[in-house]
Design a protein around this motif. Structure first.
Motif, PDB file in Angstrom:
ATOM      1  N   THR A 153      46.682  61.896  57.056  1.00 14.07           N
ATOM      2  CA  THR A 153      46.258  63.324  57.820  1.00 14.07           C
ATOM      3  C   THR A 153      45.579  62.999  59.411  1.00 14.07           C
ATOM      4  O   THR A 153      45.063  61.595  59.479  1.00 14.07           O
ATOM      5  CB  THR A 153      45.061  63.126  57.266  1.00 14.07           C
ATOM      6  OG1 THR A 153      45.100  63.247  55.663  1.00 14.07           O
ATOM      7  CG2 THR A 153      43.625  63.914  57.593  1.00 14.07           C
ATOM      8  N   ALA A 154      46.093  63.370  59.989  1.00 13.26           N
ATOM      9  CA  ALA A 154      45.862  63.279  61.469  1.00 13.26           C
ATOM     10  C   ALA A 154      44.043  64.294  61.514  1.00 13.26           C
ATOM     11  O   ALA A 154      44.313  65.495  61.551  1.00 13.26           O
ATOM     12  CB  ALA A 154      46.766  63.768  62.445  1.00 13.26           C
ATOM     13  N   LEU A 155      43.232  63.196  62.283  1.00 13.49           N
ATOM     14  CA  LEU A 155      42.279  64.165  62.359  1.00 13.49           C
ATOM     15  C   LEU A 155      41.784  64.318  64.261  1.00 13.49           C
ATOM     16  O   LEU A 155      42.064  63.833  64.325  1.00 13.49           O
ATOM     17  CB  LEU A 155      40.873  63.008  62.346  1.00 13.49           C
ATOM     18  CG  LEU A 155      40.815  62.475  60.773  1.00 13.49           C
ATOM     19  CD1 LEU A 155      39.506  61.712  60.830  1.00 13.49           C
ATOM     20  CD2 LEU A 155      40.217  63.711  59.792  1.00 13.49           C
ATOM     21  N   ARG A 156      41.937  65.486  64.177  1.00 14.70           N
ATOM     22  CA  ARG A 156      42.035  66.078  65.875  1.00 14.70           C
ATOM     23  C   ARG A 156      40.181  66.652  65.971  1.00 14.70           C
ATOM     24  O   ARG A 156      40.107  67.823  65.735  1.00 14.70           O
ATOM     25  CB  ARG A 156      42.932  67.557  65.529  1.00 14.70           C
ATOM     26  CG  ARG A 156      44.129  66.479  65.917  1.00 14.70           C
ATOM     27  CD  ARG A 156      45.291  67.535  66.275  1.00 14.70           C
ATOM     28  NE  ARG A 156      46.519  66.599  65.649  1.00 14.70           N
ATOM     29  CZ  ARG A 156      47.895  67.136  66.357  1.00 14.70           C
ATOM     30  NH1 ARG A 156      47.865  69.255  66.518  1.00 14.70           N
ATOM     31  NH2 ARG A 156      48.998  67.504  65.552  1.00 14.70           N
ATOM     32  N   PRO A 157      39.547  65.631  66.434  1.00 10.09           N
ATOM     33  CA  PRO A 157      37.719  66.255  66.349  1.00 10.09           C
ATOM     34  C   PRO A 157      37.838  66.967  67.817  1.00 10.09           C
ATOM     35  O   PRO A 157      38.588  66.317  69.326  1.00 10.09           O
ATOM     36  CB  PRO A 157      36.885  65.196  66.790  1.00 10.09           C
ATOM     37  CG  PRO A 157      37.880  63.774  66.707  1.00 10.09           C
ATOM     38  CD  PRO A 157      39.181  64.036  66.179  1.00 10.09           C
ATOM     39  N   ALA A 158      37.141  67.736  68.522  1.00 11.25           N
ATOM     40  CA  ALA A 158      36.638  67.546  70.192  1.00 11.25           C
ATOM     41  C   ALA A 158      35.417  67.140  70.192  1.00 11.25           C
ATOM     42  O   ALA A 158      35.737  65.941  70.144  1.00 11.25           O
ATOM     43  CB  ALA A 158      36.115  69.148  69.800  1.00 11.25           C
ATOM     44  N   SER A 159      34.646  66.971  70.905  1.00 14.93           N
ATOM     45  CA  SER A 159      34.533  66.623  71.786  1.00 14.93           C
ATOM     46  C   SER A 159      32.784  65.971  70.811  1.00 14.93           C
ATOM     47  O   SER A 159      32.185  66.440  70.490  1.00 14.93           O
ATOM     48  CB  SER A 159      32.969  67.300  72.825  1.00 14.93           C
ATOM     49  OG  SER A 159      34.354  67.980  73.961  1.00 14.93           O
ATOM     50  N   PHE A 160      32.700  64.849  71.113  1.00 11.29           N
ATOM     51  CA  PHE A 160      32.067  63.402  70.647  1.00 11.29           C
ATOM     52  C   PHE A 160      30.279  63.636  71.200  1.00 11.29           C
ATOM     53  O   PHE A 160      30.172  64.092  71.811  1.00 11.29           O
ATOM     54  CB  PHE A 160      32.284  62.251  70.462  1.00 11.29           C
ATOM     55  CG  PHE A 160      33.597  61.377  69.507  1.00 11.29           C
ATOM     56  CD1 PHE A 160      34.513  63.020  69.727  1.00 11.29           C
ATOM     57  CD2 PHE A 160      33.264  60.799  69.250  1.00 11.29           C
ATOM     58  CE1 PHE A 160      35.617  62.583  68.802  1.00 11.29           C
ATOM     59  CE2 PHE A 160      34.762  60.212  68.890  1.00 11.29           C
ATOM     60  CZ  PHE A 160      35.822  61.156  68.120  1.00 11.29           C
ATOM     61  N   ALA A 161      29.518  64.153  70.563  1.00 15.18           N
ATOM     62  CA  ALA A 161      28.052  63.879  70.649  1.00 15.18           C
ATOM     63  C   ALA A 161      27.825  62.550  70.662  1.00 15.18           C
ATOM     64  O   ALA A 161      26.269  62.674  71.979  1.00 15.18           O
ATOM     65  CB  ALA A 161      27.059  65.012  69.511  1.00 15.18           C
ATOM     66  N   SER A 162      28.112  61.908  70.620  1.00 13.49           N
ATOM     67  CA  SER A 162      28.268  60.483  71.087  1.00 13.49           C
ATOM     68  C   SER A 162      28.112  60.684  72.612  1.00 13.49           C
ATOM     69  O   SER A 162      27.898  59.111  72.791  1.00 13.49           O
ATOM     70  CB  SER A 162      28.626  59.476  70.165  1.00 13.49           C
ATOM     71  OG  SER A 162      29.692  59.542  69.753  1.00 13.49           O
ATOM     72  N   ASN A 163      28.970  61.059  72.446  1.00 16.05           N
ATOM     73  CA  ASN A 163      29.791  60.792  74.140  1.00 16.05           C
ATOM     74  C   ASN A 163      28.870  60.686  75.145  1.00 16.05           C
ATOM     75  O   ASN A 163      28.985  59.300  75.736  1.00 16.05           O
ATOM     76  CB  ASN A 163      30.932  61.407  74.478  1.00 16.05           C
ATOM     77  CG  ASN A 163      32.356  61.675  74.068  1.00 16.05           C
ATOM     78  OD1 ASN A 163      32.688  60.749  73.603  1.00 16.05           O
ATOM     79  ND2 ASN A 163      32.734  63.000  74.133  1.00 16.05           N
ATOM     80  N   TYR A 164      27.448  61.123  75.084  1.00 20.11           N
ATOM     81  CA  TYR A 164      26.769  61.603  76.351  1.00 20.11           C
ATOM     82  C   TYR A 164      25.842  59.615  76.094  1.00 20.11           C
ATOM     83  O   TYR A 164      25.534  59.354  76.979  1.00 20.11           O
ATOM     84  CB  TYR A 164      25.604  62.417  75.812  1.00 20.11           C
ATOM     85  CG  TYR A 164      26.139  63.600  75.762  1.00 20.11           C
ATOM     86  CD1 TYR A 164      25.759  64.076  76.667  1.00 20.11           C
ATOM     87  CD2 TYR A 164      26.378  64.337  74.394  1.00 20.11           C
ATOM     88  CE1 TYR A 164      26.410  65.583  77.030  1.00 20.11           C
ATOM     89  CE2 TYR A 164      26.665  65.493  74.441  1.00 20.11           C
ATOM     90  CZ  TYR A 164      26.861  66.012  75.814  1.00 20.11           C
ATOM     91  OH  TYR A 164      27.024  67.503  75.840  1.00 20.11           O
ATOM     92  N   ILE A 165      25.613  58.913  75.144  1.00 19.62           N
ATOM     93  CA  ILE A 165      24.994  57.652  75.065  1.00 19.62           C
ATOM     94  C   ILE A 165      26.263  56.736  75.386  1.00 19.62           C
ATOM     95  O   ILE A 165      25.892  55.835  76.112  1.00 19.62           O
ATOM     96  CB  ILE A 165      24.565  58.068  73.854  1.00 19.62           C
ATOM     97  CG1 ILE A 165      23.213  56.452  74.146  1.00 19.62           C
ATOM     98  CG2 ILE A 165      24.692  57.775  72.482  1.00 19.62           C
ATOM     99  CD1 ILE A 165      22.227  56.130  73.095  1.00 19.62           C
ATOM    100  N   ASN A 166      27.165  57.090  74.469  1.00 24.09           N
ATOM    101  CA  ASN A 166      28.325  55.966  74.994  1.00 24.09           C
ATOM    102  C   ASN A 166      29.099  55.641  76.044  1.00 24.09           C
ATOM    103  O   ASN A 166      29.142  54.857  76.652  1.00 24.09           O
ATOM    104  CB  ASN A 166      29.477  55.921  73.546  1.00 24.09           C
ATOM    105  CG  ASN A 166      28.862  55.660  72.313  1.00 24.09           C
ATOM    106  OD1 ASN A 166      27.549  55.225  72.649  1.00 24.09           O
ATOM    107  ND2 ASN A 166      29.184  56.374  71.304  1.00 24.09           N
ATOM    108  N   ALA A 167      28.907  56.796  76.836  1.00 21.39           N
ATOM    109  CA  ALA A 167      30.423  57.666  77.773  1.00 21.39           C
ATOM    110  C   ALA A 167      29.657  57.638  79.131  1.00 21.39           C
ATOM    111  O   ALA A 167      29.569  57.687  80.161  1.00 21.39           O
ATOM    112  CB  ALA A 167      31.619  57.672  77.076  1.00 21.39           C
TER     113      ALA A 167
END
Length: 317
Positions: A153-167
């Motif tokens: 299974t290839a999981l192909r997610p869009a924009s992580f909500a965690s990107n703001y705090i992590n990166a």
């Protein structure tokens, strides 16, 4: 034919956001989890210490750039299902380590790819190296296909909500400064919990034989500009002190390059952000929200709910 299922799982990247949440979600569904880590002493943010100690978790040393360690982890664990992620440092696109998994008896692979990879078959193999992250993810998918795992299974997610705090937050500044390059760039802000929840489900019970591609995204109603997303972050978390003054694209590129990143990567990312200004539309996004509903039996987590859940993390910055 009965659907295949697995309850003894090898999870790579447990110290990362999605990997740790996959391990936790699969454990909550009754699985034994082998936490495959380069450094087994590293903290696992997603799994509370008391939960790990009381649960059916085992830490095991393994590095996806070191096929021998991967082979040892498979042999020791006896796991036949594994969750993996992209390792940029792997010069062979992780083929040797994937072969070690396959040779060791792993039958089910779940790979955290990206929604930017929007094609299959011959088109997947035609993605050029200039597409950088899309190319890197595609090459791992191709390697898994070539090795003919029974389930993939290839999981192909869009924009992580965690990107703001992590990166997306410069914590070296006082007050902390948001990284906003284009205020009108758009993101769907999918919760890592949703990505991991689906990942855990298909790690335990693969959808079909052969390859399954699952796009994952939030609903269209949750798509916001960078400006609006940061305004909501400040409002919900109480961090009104965060500096949300935009940074010029060139200044950001030079800053990232000075930190050791090859210039091609921030240039690629600028292109992705620029493209997002036109809106997040297409069958991948429609399928992405539908897959959350299908595999988790609920609506995708809204950005406000996500921020409320992680408010303490923001307040502790």
């Amino acid at each position: 034919m009965a659907q295949e299922s697995y309850s003894n799982l090898l999870v790579f990247g447990a110290s990362g956001t999605v990997g740790g949440l996959v391990a936790l979600a699969a454990h909550e569904r009754g699985a034994k989890i082998w936490l495959a880590m380069r450094d087994t002493s590293k903290a696992i943010k997603a799994i509370p210490n008391d939960v790990e100690k009381a649960g059916n978790f085992v830490r095991i040393q393994a590095d996806l750039t070191d096929p021998t360690s991967v082979a040892n982890a498979v042999a020791h664990s006896g796991a036949k299902a594994a969750f993996i992620y992209l390792v940029l440092a792997a010069s062979d696109h992780q083929r040797a380590s994937l072969k070690a998994l396959r040779d060791g008896g792993v039958e089910n692979i779940v790979f955290l790819s990206s929604l930017g990879v929007k094609v299959e078959g011959a088109a997947l193999r035609a993605i050029p190296p200039s597409k950088l992250m899309w190319f890197r993810n595609a090459q791992v998918e191709i390697a898994i296909e070539d090795l003919a795992f029974p389930h993939f299974t290839a999981l192909r997610p869009a924009s992580f909500a965690s990107n703001y705090i992590n990166a997306g937050l410069d914590r070296s500044s006082t007050p902390p400064k948001a990284t906003i390059i284009f205020e009108d760039a758009q993101a769907d802000n999918i919760a890592p919990e949703d990505i991991a929840g689906v990942g855990a489900v298909v790690l335990l019970t693969p959808p079909t034989a052969g390859k399954t591609t699952l796009y994952l995204s939030n609903t269209a109603a949750e798509t916001r500009t960078a400006k609006d997303s940061w305004a909501l972050i400040k409002q919900i978390t109480g961090r009104a002190d965060i500096d949300t003054t935009p940074t010029s694209p060139e200044a950001w590129v030079q800053k990232v390059v000075a930190q050791g990143m090859p210039e091609a990567f921030p240039r690629f990312y600028l292109g992705v952000l620029d493209d997002s200004k036109r809106g997040l539309v297409g069958p991948e996004y429609e399928a992405g929200a539908a897959n959350i509903r299908k595999y988790l039996g609920r609506e995708p987590m809204g950005f406000v709910e996500y921020l409320e859940k992680h408010k303490v993390e923001w307040q502790n910055i």
